[in-house]
Design a protein around this motif. Structure first.
Motif, PDB file in Angstrom:
ATOM      1  N   GLU A  17       9.992   1.968  -8.409  1.00  0.00           N
ATOM      2  CA  GLU A  17       9.102   0.831  -8.184  1.00  0.00           C
ATOM      3  C   GLU A  17       7.676   1.177  -8.616  1.00  0.00           C
ATOM      4  N   LEU A  18       7.244   2.412  -8.342  1.00  0.00           N
ATOM      5  CA  LEU A  18       5.906   2.833  -8.767  1.00  0.00           C
ATOM      6  C   LEU A  18       5.807   2.828 -10.281  1.00  0.00           C
ATOM      7  N   SER A  19       6.829   3.336 -10.955  1.00  0.00           N
ATOM      8  CA  SER A  19       6.840   3.321 -12.416  1.00  0.00           C
ATOM      9  C   SER A  19       6.805   1.891 -12.938  1.00  0.00           C
ATOM     10  N   GLY A  20       7.633   1.021 -12.349  1.00  0.00           N
ATOM     11  CA  GLY A  20       7.653  -0.371 -12.773  1.00  0.00           C
ATOM     12  C   GLY A  20       6.337  -1.082 -12.539  1.00  0.00           C
ATOM     13  N   GLY A  51      -5.723  -6.990  -7.426  1.00  0.00           N
ATOM     14  CA  GLY A  51      -5.067  -6.157  -6.426  1.00  0.00           C
ATOM     15  C   GLY A  51      -4.599  -6.949  -5.222  1.00  0.00           C
ATOM     16  N   ILE A  52      -5.460  -7.794  -4.693  1.00  0.00           N
ATOM     17  CA  ILE A  52      -5.112  -8.593  -3.514  1.00  0.00           C
ATOM     18  C   ILE A  52      -3.914  -9.490  -3.804  1.00  0.00           C
ATOM     19  N   TRP A  53      -3.951 -10.182  -4.934  1.00  0.00           N
ATOM     20  CA  TRP A  53      -2.890 -11.132  -5.233  1.00  0.00           C
ATOM     21  C   TRP A  53      -1.603 -10.462  -5.682  1.00  0.00           C
ATOM     22  N   PHE A  54      -1.680  -9.270  -6.265  1.00  0.00           N
ATOM     23  CA  PHE A  54      -0.457  -8.524  -6.546  1.00  0.00           C
ATOM     24  C   PHE A  54       0.290  -8.244  -5.237  1.00  0.00           C
ATOM     25  N   ILE A  55      -0.434  -7.814  -4.229  1.00  0.00           N
ATOM     26  CA  ILE A  55       0.196  -7.504  -2.943  1.00  0.00           C
ATOM     27  C   ILE A  55       0.776  -8.767  -2.310  1.00  0.00           C
ATOM     28  N   LEU A  56      -0.018  -9.839  -2.263  1.00  0.00           N
ATOM     29  CA  LEU A  56       0.452 -11.079  -1.645  1.00  0.00           C
ATOM     30  C   LEU A  56       1.662 -11.660  -2.383  1.00  0.00           C
ATOM     31  N   THR A  57       1.641 -11.577  -3.707  1.00  0.00           N
ATOM     32  CA  THR A  57       2.758 -12.091  -4.495  1.00  0.00           C
ATOM     33  C   THR A  57       4.028 -11.282  -4.246  1.00  0.00           C
ATOM     34  N   GLY A  58       3.897  -9.959  -4.153  1.00  0.00           N
ATOM     35  CA  GLY A  58       5.048  -9.128  -3.866  1.00  0.00           C
ATOM     36  C   GLY A  58       5.653  -9.426  -2.507  1.00  0.00           C
ATOM     37  N   LEU A  59       4.799  -9.643  -1.507  1.00  0.00           N
ATOM     38  CA  LEU A  59       5.285  -9.951  -0.170  1.00  0.00           C
ATOM     39  C   LEU A  59       5.907 -11.344  -0.106  1.00  0.00           C
ATOM     40  N   TYR A  60       5.369 -12.276  -0.871  1.00  0.00           N
ATOM     41  CA  TYR A  60       5.848 -13.661  -0.833  1.00  0.00           C
ATOM     42  C   TYR A  60       7.186 -13.827  -1.550  1.00  0.00           C
ATOM     43  N   ALA A 284       7.007  -3.003  -6.129  1.00  0.00           N
ATOM     44  CA  ALA A 284       6.242  -2.660  -7.331  1.00  0.00           C
ATOM     45  C   ALA A 284       4.906  -3.393  -7.337  1.00  0.00           C
ATOM     46  N   ASN A 285       4.904  -4.661  -6.923  1.00  0.00           N
ATOM     47  CA  ASN A 285       3.654  -5.420  -6.851  1.00  0.00           C
ATOM     48  C   ASN A 285       2.688  -4.813  -5.845  1.00  0.00           C
ATOM     49  N   VAL A 286       3.226  -4.364  -4.708  1.00  0.00           N
ATOM     50  CA  VAL A 286       2.370  -3.743  -3.688  1.00  0.00           C
ATOM     51  C   VAL A 286       1.732  -2.477  -4.239  1.00  0.00           C
ATOM     52  N   TYR A 287       2.512  -1.670  -4.929  1.00  0.00           N
ATOM     53  CA  TYR A 287       1.954  -0.477  -5.580  1.00  0.00           C
ATOM     54  C   TYR A 287       0.828  -0.865  -6.549  1.00  0.00           C
ATOM     55  N   ALA A 288       1.106  -1.830  -7.432  1.00  0.00           N
ATOM     56  CA  ALA A 288       0.109  -2.243  -8.420  1.00  0.00           C
ATOM     57  C   ALA A 288      -1.146  -2.755  -7.727  1.00  0.00           C
ATOM     58  N   GLY A 289      -0.945  -3.523  -6.638  1.00  0.00           N
ATOM     59  CA  GLY A 289      -2.088  -4.064  -5.910  1.00  0.00           C
ATOM     60  C   GLY A 289      -2.987  -2.976  -5.363  1.00  0.00           C
ATOM     61  N   PHE A 290      -2.400  -1.953  -4.755  1.00  0.00           N
ATOM     62  CA  PHE A 290      -3.216  -0.874  -4.202  1.00  0.00           C
ATOM     63  C   PHE A 290      -3.929  -0.093  -5.297  1.00  0.00           C
ATOM     64  N   ILE A 291      -3.282   0.074  -6.442  1.00  0.00           N
ATOM     65  CA  ILE A 291      -3.933   0.760  -7.565  1.00  0.00           C
ATOM     66  C   ILE A 291      -5.175  -0.009  -8.002  1.00  0.00           C
ATOM     67  N   PHE A 292      -5.045  -1.331  -8.159  1.00  0.00           N
ATOM     68  CA  PHE A 292      -6.192  -2.138  -8.583  1.00  0.00           C
ATOM     69  C   PHE A 292      -7.289  -2.159  -7.528  1.00  0.00           C
ATOM     70  N   ILE A 293      -6.911  -2.245  -6.254  1.00  0.00           N
ATOM     71  CA  ILE A 293      -7.922  -2.281  -5.197  1.00  0.00           C
ATOM     72  C   ILE A 293      -8.688  -0.962  -5.125  1.00  0.00           C
ATOM     73  N   ILE A 294      -7.982   0.157  -5.250  1.00  0.00           N
ATOM     74  CA  ILE A 294      -8.656   1.465  -5.244  1.00  0.00           C
ATOM     75  C   ILE A 294      -9.619   1.575  -6.421  1.00  0.00           C
ATOM     76  N   LEU A 295      -9.173   1.134  -7.606  1.00  0.00           N
ATOM     77  CA  LEU A 295     -10.069   1.139  -8.765  1.00  0.00           C
ATOM     78  C   LEU A 295     -11.303   0.276  -8.510  1.00  0.00           C
TER      79      LEU A 295
END
Length: 376
Positions: A17-20, A51-60, A284-295
């Motif tokens: 999932e992290l790779s994806g 980042g925020i919306w990647f996480i929300l989209t993954g959860l939704y 995978a979306n949650v991972y991407a979201g945290f990466i963008f938020i940290i950046l």
């Protein structure tokens, strides 16, 4: 209500999932960076809201439904150096349009009247556009492009004969980042400043409608909504109605754009990319979201993204294009689909869609007429 049922997968947070989660970075990062470099849009808030919306989209959705900058808007901004107020106006207009369309029967009508060969043509055209974009990276950085290709091919062969996840996207992005640090040094670290409310003037709305909104609407309907919905069925055997994608596109633009976010949507190419590199759930979306938020919060200078060796991004795009093209070929008319793909490459998605609709219905009319004449 979320578009989920008991058959949808639970969120997973594996290495696959992290790779994806990195599978669409080759599309997202160059557009975000280019927009920030040529306009007064704050890259910090571009990244934060992604980042925020990647996480929300993954959860939704609980599926790796991607987010991307609205490509027509981004390309026009890059070409014309359009300011943040006009970009915000375009995002608000597009947000209202797609939120309203998500509540009506618009997409049920569209699905009924838009032939599958046309949607597949848009998918195949996107694959050709991804190949062309990768060509730009090859010219700029051929050595790391070839290195990225070699890494991806090696992982592909390994995963064919061994039960291991495809971590090629992680390795490719890591190699590009390490190479950039070696060549250019460690980028500066800075914290995100307080947000500034972006309030467009009335003139910004009229200008944005003609310049940014009209070219983007057709592209969003075809690629970000219809093609993404169709690809979700192909990859996951799940039916996510197009109207739900329209609603989330509307919501995230209305909420984000006034505070400095860039207009964003879903995308079939992003879904193909995330799936190709291992994404199977919303984790995978949650991972991407945290990466963008940290950046966004800590590593927000443009130098952070610009140090990545661009050749490796081109390598990622090649294999995303292959995945996208493979599904674009699942058509009931290779002629119509192929013509639309070529038109999209030469003239853009809007022209390709319009001409494709004419060709699809014209071919159907001719076929029926010839059939009627043979019967008589």
């Amino acid at each position: 209500m979320p578009p989920s049922d008991e058959s949808l997968p639970p969120l997973r947070f594996s290495l696959s999932e992290l790779s994806g989660s990195l599978g669409d970075f080759g599309t997202i990062i160059p557009l975000i960076l280019a927009v920030a470099l040529v306009s007064d849009v704050n890259i910090r808030y571009e990244l934060l809201f992604f980042g925020i919306w990647f996480i929300l989209t993954g959860l939704y959705y609980r599926l790796p439904i991607p987010l991307e900058p609205m490509k027509a808007v981004a390309v026009i901004v890059i070409a014309g150096s359009i300011g943040s107020a006009e970009i915000a106006a375009a995002g608000l207009i597009l947000g209202i349009i797609f939120l309203v369309l998500g509540f009506g029967r618009f997409f049920a009508i569209i699905e009924t009247w838009v032939p599958q060969s046309v949607v597949r043509g848009i998918q195949l055209g996107l694959a050709l556009l991804l190949f062309r974009s990768s060509g730009d990276f090859v010219v700029k950085d051929p050595a790391f492009f070839l290195l990225g290709l070699a890494i991806i091919v090696c992982f592909y062969l390994i995963t064919r004969f061994r039960s291991v996840p495809d971590l090629s996207a992680i390795v490719v992005i890591g190699v590009g980042l390490v190479a950039g640090i070696v060549l250019y040094g460690v980028p500066p670290i800075s914290l995100i400043p307080p947000p500034l409310l972006v309030i467009p003037a009335p003139s910004d709305f009229s200008s944005a409608f003609a310049t940014l909104v009209l070219p983007q609407v057709v592209l969003t309907i075809t690629n970000a909504i219809l093609a993404t919905s169709l690809l979700t069925k192909d990859l996951f055997r799940k039916d996510v109605p197009p109207k739900r994608f329209s609603m989330t596109i509307g919501l995230m633009n209305l909420v984000s754009v006034p505070f400095g976010g860039f207009p964003m949507c879903h995308g079939a190419g992003g879904l193909a990319g995330q799936y190709r590199y291992g994404a199977r759930t919303g984790g995978a979306n949650v991972y991407a979201g945290f990466i963008f938020i940290i950046l966004a919060l800590f590593f927000t200078s443009p130098q952070v993204l610009s140090i990545i060796a661009v050749g490796v991004l081109g390598a990622l795009l090649v294999f995303v294009g292959i995945e996208m093209g493979r599904h674009g070929l699942k058509t009931d008319s290779y002629v119509i689909t192929g013509l639309i793909a070529l038109l999209a490459l030469v003239f853009g998605m809007t022209v390709a869609f319009i001409i494709g609709m004419v060709l699809a219905y014209g071919a159907g009319w001719i076929w029926k007429r010839n059939g009627a004449e043979r019967e008589t």
